[in-house]
Design an enzyme around this catalytic site. Structure first.
Site, PDB file in Angstrom:
ATOM      1  N   ILE A  18       1.464  -1.713   0.157  1.00 34.92           N
ATOM      2  CA  ILE A  18      -0.053   0.307   0.187  1.00 34.92           C
ATOM      3  C   ILE A  18       0.629   1.046  -0.062  1.00 34.92           C
ATOM      4  CG2 ILE A  18      -1.262   1.230   1.231  1.00 34.92           C
ATOM      5  CD1 ILE A  18      -2.473  -0.966   2.212  1.00 34.92           C
ATOM      6  N   ASP A  60      13.093   3.501  10.367  1.00 34.36           N
ATOM      7  CA  ASP A  60      12.220   2.621  11.839  1.00 34.36           C
ATOM      8  C   ASP A  60      11.317   3.699  12.235  1.00 34.36           C
ATOM      9  OD1 ASP A  60      11.140   0.553  13.363  1.00 34.36           O
ATOM     10  OD2 ASP A  60      13.748  -0.321  13.256  1.00 34.36           O
ATOM     11  N   ASN A  87       1.995   5.223   6.663  1.00 32.81           N
ATOM     12  CA  ASN A  87       1.417   3.451   6.634  1.00 32.81           C
ATOM     13  C   ASN A  87       1.903   2.197   6.669  1.00 32.81           C
ATOM     14  OD1 ASN A  87       0.568   1.531   4.209  1.00 32.81           O
ATOM     15  ND2 ASN A  87       2.419   2.207   4.243  1.00 32.81           N
ATOM     16  N   TYR A 158      -2.720  -6.849  16.423  1.00 29.16           N
ATOM     17  CA  TYR A 158      -2.276  -5.925  16.056  1.00 29.16           C
ATOM     18  C   TYR A 158      -4.153  -5.202  16.142  1.00 29.16           C
ATOM     19  CZ  TYR A 158      -3.469  -5.227  10.635  1.00 29.16           C
ATOM     20  OH  TYR A 158      -3.208  -4.046   8.827  1.00 29.16           O
ATOM     21  N   LYS A 162      -4.158  -1.034  16.079  1.00 33.04           N
ATOM     22  CA  LYS A 162      -4.585   0.125  15.330  1.00 33.04           C
ATOM     23  C   LYS A 162      -6.331   0.400  15.424  1.00 33.04           C
ATOM     24  CE  LYS A 162      -2.382  -1.136  11.168  1.00 33.04           C
ATOM     25  NZ  LYS A 162      -2.014  -0.589  10.816  1.00 33.04           N
ATOM     26  N   THR A 195      -1.816  -8.029  -0.525  1.00 32.74           N
ATOM     27  CA  THR A 195      -0.593  -7.190  -0.877  1.00 32.74           C
ATOM     28  C   THR A 195       0.134  -7.965   0.239  1.00 32.74           C
ATOM     29  OG1 THR A 195      -0.652  -6.418   2.069  1.00 32.74           O
ATOM     30  CG2 THR A 195      -1.433  -4.864  -0.349  1.00 32.74           C
ATOM     31  N   PRO A 196       1.664  -8.150   0.311  1.00 32.88           N
ATOM     32  CA  PRO A 196       2.316  -8.901   1.058  1.00 32.88           C
ATOM     33  C   PRO A 196       2.701  -9.488   2.061  1.00 32.88           C
ATOM     34  CG  PRO A 196       4.236  -7.630  -1.024  1.00 32.88           C
ATOM     35  CD  PRO A 196       2.630  -7.185  -0.838  1.00 32.88           C
TER      36      PRO A 196
HETATM   37  P1  NAP Z   1       3.343  -4.636   3.385  1.00 39.77           P
HETATM   38  O1  NAP Z   1       2.927  -5.202   2.204  1.00 39.77           O
HETATM   39  O2  NAP Z   1       3.944  -5.940   4.546  1.00 39.77           O
HETATM   40  O3  NAP Z   1       4.099  -3.495   3.363  1.00 39.77           O
HETATM   41  C1  NAP Z   1       4.569  -3.040   4.822  1.00 39.77           C
HETATM   42  C2  NAP Z   1       6.161  -2.476   4.564  1.00 39.77           C
HETATM   43  O4  NAP Z   1       5.947  -1.495   6.368  1.00 39.77           O
HETATM   44  C3  NAP Z   1       6.905  -3.282   4.714  1.00 39.77           C
HETATM   45  O5  NAP Z   1       8.089  -2.273   3.459  1.00 39.77           O
HETATM   46  C4  NAP Z   1       7.890  -3.087   5.826  1.00 39.77           C
HETATM   47  O6  NAP Z   1       9.179  -2.900   5.320  1.00 39.77           O
HETATM   48  C5  NAP Z   1       7.818  -1.842   6.382  1.00 39.77           C
HETATM   49  N1  NAP Z   1       7.341  -1.745   8.152  1.00 39.77           N
HETATM   50  C6  NAP Z   1       7.026  -2.902   8.535  1.00 39.77           C
HETATM   51  N2  NAP Z   1       7.523  -2.290   9.828  1.00 39.77           N
HETATM   52  C7  NAP Z   1       8.355  -0.854   9.809  1.00 39.77           C
HETATM   53  C8  NAP Z   1       8.987  -0.151  10.494  1.00 39.77           C
HETATM   54  N3  NAP Z   1       8.808  -0.620  11.683  1.00 39.77           N
HETATM   55  N4  NAP Z   1       9.506   1.048   9.994  1.00 39.77           N
HETATM   56  C9  NAP Z   1       9.733   1.262   9.003  1.00 39.77           C
HETATM   57  N5  NAP Z   1       8.379   0.279   7.877  1.00 39.77           N
HETATM   58  C10 NAP Z   1       8.263  -0.428   8.602  1.00 39.77           C
HETATM   59  O7  NAP Z   1       1.938  -4.423   4.292  1.00 39.77           O
HETATM   60  P2  NAP Z   1       0.834  -3.552   3.252  1.00 39.77           P
HETATM   61  O8  NAP Z   1      -0.478  -4.503   3.204  1.00 39.77           O
HETATM   62  O9  NAP Z   1       1.239  -2.628   2.139  1.00 39.77           O
HETATM   63  O10 NAP Z   1       0.070  -2.813   5.074  1.00 39.77           O
HETATM   64  C11 NAP Z   1       0.217  -1.405   4.693  1.00 39.77           C
HETATM   65  C12 NAP Z   1      -0.753  -0.530   6.032  1.00 39.77           C
HETATM   66  O11 NAP Z   1      -1.572  -1.055   5.814  1.00 39.77           O
HETATM   67  C13 NAP Z   1      -0.034  -1.150   6.812  1.00 39.77           C
HETATM   68  O12 NAP Z   1       0.000  -0.337   8.140  1.00 39.77           O
HETATM   69  C14 NAP Z   1      -0.919  -2.285   7.025  1.00 39.77           C
HETATM   70  O13 NAP Z   1      -1.447  -3.145   8.900  1.00 39.77           O
HETATM   71  C15 NAP Z   1      -2.435  -1.755   6.784  1.00 39.77           C
HETATM   72  N6  NAP Z   1      -3.426  -2.113   6.068  1.00 39.77           N
HETATM   73  C16 NAP Z   1      -3.424  -3.838   5.855  1.00 39.77           C
HETATM   74  C17 NAP Z   1      -4.148  -4.002   5.714  1.00 39.77           C
HETATM   75  C18 NAP Z   1      -4.061  -5.276   4.034  1.00 39.77           C
HETATM   76  O14 NAP Z   1      -4.893  -6.085   3.731  1.00 39.77           O
HETATM   77  N7  NAP Z   1      -3.445  -5.303   3.375  1.00 39.77           N
HETATM   78  C19 NAP Z   1      -5.446  -4.028   5.708  1.00 39.77           C
HETATM   79  C20 NAP Z   1      -5.609  -3.066   6.975  1.00 39.77           C
HETATM   80  C21 NAP Z   1      -5.087  -2.172   7.361  1.00 39.77           C
HETATM   81  P3  NAP Z   1       9.965  -4.603   5.065  1.00 39.77           P
HETATM   82  O15 NAP Z   1       9.730  -5.810   4.257  1.00 39.77           O
HETATM   83  O16 NAP Z   1      11.755  -3.900   5.761  1.00 39.77           O
HETATM   84  O17 NAP Z   1       9.078  -5.727   6.702  1.00 39.77           O
END
Ligand code: NAP
Length: 267
Positions: A18, A60, A87, A158, A162, A195-196
């Site tokens: 995202i 971080d 994010n 989690y 949130k 997403t991943p």
């Molecule tokens: P994602 O693909 O796992 O990407 C998350 C990114 O955050 C990764 O690049 C990760 O880096 C980075 N990250 C993790 N810990 C971090 C830290 N301490 N400092 C800086 N960067 C950090 O996840 P996503 O699905 O895009 O999610 C993005 C946001 O949307 C998150 O807050 C997630 O909770 C929220 N969300 C996602 C969904 C969904 O269904 N995908 C639903 C609800 C909410 P590394 O790869 O190096 O770990």
């Protein structure tokens, strides 16, 4: 007309998923984007792919020292900030050993999830406000989750983190309004976005296909969302089109939160 032309933007966790979609869309709409993440290699690739004024910054989000360094970097390179997208987030399943259910939770795993998801947003808002006070019009967008509104039995940390992001967003919104800072603050609540972050839960191959089908069957709009769906919502909240909007929660979930599993059957 570009929707956020010449705005200085920081997106956390922007090397994939995202965050990456938000960074790319915001740059398309004229912003100077700072891509930040833990994964320097991937993050630099994203910034290079965007081109123009985009740059990469290691950040971080759970570490205050990193925010202090980010603050200096942004002040020196851009003079200030107009848009912050908090994010970065983790589900905790891969990053900690757990368990994460309320009866057996492991406290160190609980703390790690909160450090990233909640402390990360709180620190982002703290330093974001300082960098944005002099903006002509600024916006903080916090990425919470549908899990910030409902519980998840086996991912309680989690959900708790949130939910706290959802509430802190409103404190920030009211604080900035009371101080007459030109800063709005809102939260986005994605449902199931492909997403991943889902990798460990979905598995691979046929198992993944089946898991996606099961998840999709429980979503009123019939499919998992894509990162760009969240990015468009973030763009609205980041731009001046939402200048009268602060403290809200915007669901981007294909209708999940609109209903109830216990609704009467259709006759
Ligand atoms: P994602 O693909 O796992 O990407 C998350 C990114 O955050 C990764 O690049 C990760 O880096 C980075 N990250 C993790 N810990 C971090 C830290 N301490 N400092 C800086 N960067 C950090 O996840 P996503 O699905 O895009 O999610 C993005 C946001 O949307 C998150 O807050 C997630 O909770 C929220 N969300 C996602 C969904 C969904 O269904 N995908 C639903 C609800 C909410 P590394 O790869 O190096 O770990």
């Amino acid at each position: 007309m570009l929707r956020i032309e010449n705005k200085n933007v920081l997106v956390t966790g922007a090397s994939r998923g995202i965050g990456k979609a938000i960074a790319e869309l915001f740059a398309d709409q004229g912003a100077n984007v700072i891509v930040s993440d833990l994964d320097d290699e991937l993050g630099k690739k994203v910034a290079t792919g965007i081109g123009g004024m985009a740059c990469y910054l290691h950040l971080d989000v759970g570490k205050e020292d990193d925010w202090i360094a980010a603050n200096e970097f942004i002040k020196n390179k851009f003079g200030g900030l107009d848009i912050l997208v908090n994010n970065a987030g983790i589900a905790g399943i891969l990053e900690t050993h757990g368990p994460h259910d309320p009866e057996n939770l492991d406290i160190e795993s609980w703390r790690k999830v909160h450090q990233t998801n909640l402390d990360g947003v709180a620190l982002g808002c703290k330093y974001g406000i300082r960098l944005m006070r002099k903006s002509s019009s600024a916006s903080i967008v916090n990425i919470s989750s549908r899990s910030g509104i409902v519980g998840i039995p086996f991912a309680a940390a989690y959900a708790s983190s949130k939910a706290a992001v959802r509430n802190h967003t409103k404190s920030v919104a009211l604080y900035c309004a009371e101080k007459q800072y030109p800063i709005r603050c809102n939260s986005i609540h994605p449902g199931a976005i492909y997403t991943p972050i889902w990798d460990v839960m979905l598995g691979e191959g046929e198992q993944r296909e089946n898991a996606v089908k099961v998840i999709s069957s429980e979503i009123p709009l019939g499919a998992m969302g894509e990162p760009i769906d969240v990015a468009y919502a973030a763009l609205y909240l980041a731009s001046d089109e939402s200048r009268y909007v602060t403290g809200i929660e915007l669901n981007v979930d294909g209708g999940i939160l609109a209903g109830s599993a216990a609704s009467p059957p259709n006759k």
